[in-house]
Design a protein around this motif. Sequence first.
Motif: not given
Length: 503
Positions: A41-53, A79-81, A101-103, A109-110
């Motif tokens: 992945f080319a991780i975008p340089a933005q404050p918040e990222i949403t990941i989908l699995d 944010h994980l989905i 998410t805790a570590h 969060d998820y």
Amino acid sequence: MLEYVVRQTAAYMESMPKQIRKKSGQFFTSIETARFMAGLFAIPAQPEITILDPGAGTGILTAALLERISAIPAVERVHLICYETDEKIIPVLEDNLRYVTAHCLKKADYELRTLNYITSQENAFNGCLFPESGITCDLCIGNPPYMKIGKDAPEAKAMPAICYGAPNLYFLFAAMSLFNVRDGGEMVYIIPRSWTSGMYFKRFRQYLFSHGVIEQIHLFTSRDKVFDTEQVLQETMIVKIRKQRQVPSDILVTSSEANCDFRHLQQISLPYSDVVSGSDQYVFLMTNHREVDAICLLNTFPYTLPDFGMKMKTGLTVDFRERESLRNTEVDGAVPLFFAQHIQNGHICFPIGKEGEYLVPSRKSLVQPNTNYLFIRRFTAKEEKRRLQCGIYLAEQFPQYQTISTQNKINFIDNADHTLSKDVVYGLYVLFNSTLYDVYYRVLNGSTQVNATEINHMPVPAISIIEELGRALLKQSDITEKTCNQILEGFLHGKNQRSSSHS
């Protein structure tokens, strides 16, 4: 984080027999493969990222991507989905999501969605009511279930525009994931490579290439080491897709022998149009310059078999369904039933004392005219040197029969309108018994099955050239691969000289 998830996964695998997991198409990604996929992945340089699995399993891929993002300063929150429907694995996944998410070094969060990933978004995908049932993510990482489903299965009915015949869940997951990724976002999937060619996957390819582009492909040269703890004999690939319309100039293709050694990669950068090619948008999976040369060379041929009224077809008789009609020796009313074993060193040897090599046909659909054909084995073993194994069938060898039959584990090329001449059959043999065509087919189709669709789409020269190649082979005392190579190379060399003189 990832090591914790892997330990939990190993404990789950020990408690759950592989036979049970296989029923739901559940195969777990290794830690090395997960880290490699996250690294694409080319991780975008933005404050918040949403990941989908979308088929999260125990959360290995999610953990690997979260681990990578933890080291990127620009990202503040993740944010994980995660989707998972297997009740046996959901407790393991939830425990793993709580742990990662805790570590995580970021705020994380998820959401754990125990819904059917496909059917729960049916309305959104088809543009119906309640579009809010769809989701949007920045990055999607996936190892979807590998499982054939019926054409009337709920998942197939939920995505009718993608399906042709009986689909496999893996490409429905991939299409839905591309739908869920925002414009400019990325998805990285580990999937079988069967989608890259053939009619069954044509609608999926059309959807994929009308919404996204391939940026990188990773191939495994040893299929039995990808899911090495699972003993999966599936041709598998990793593909990185960006959701955009603008086609890049190149695709990076990397390869490694197994999932545990990504440090020693072979890589080649190829023009996009060489990889995604033709009206059916086949994906040519080339890993070296020899394969590139074979593809580019044959793609200069302007014709296919159907242009000359010829087609490759599958043998007519499924022998185990016709047991009552099979005979070990010739009897009244019986016709020869040709099997793959009758193809020997380019010739057709019959009879060979094989059980059930004669058929007393119970209906007309089991027989075909005794005319000239090129036979090609439908199945070969992975370790065999050649994928295309051909045999020349001439009617004059068996003048006592008006009709014959072919077992469905061989293919045959014929012309429905008229008999193939001996020159044409020998010319087709030169083509399909050459190293060049074998390399082309292996790039085009990763399975050990030789499919009619792909053969009928392969480029061939003009019929006059095919006849010329056949006449050249008829003058030879042997019809080995080496001889076919010499004849074909002689034609190609002359073709290049003619092109140079004209220029």
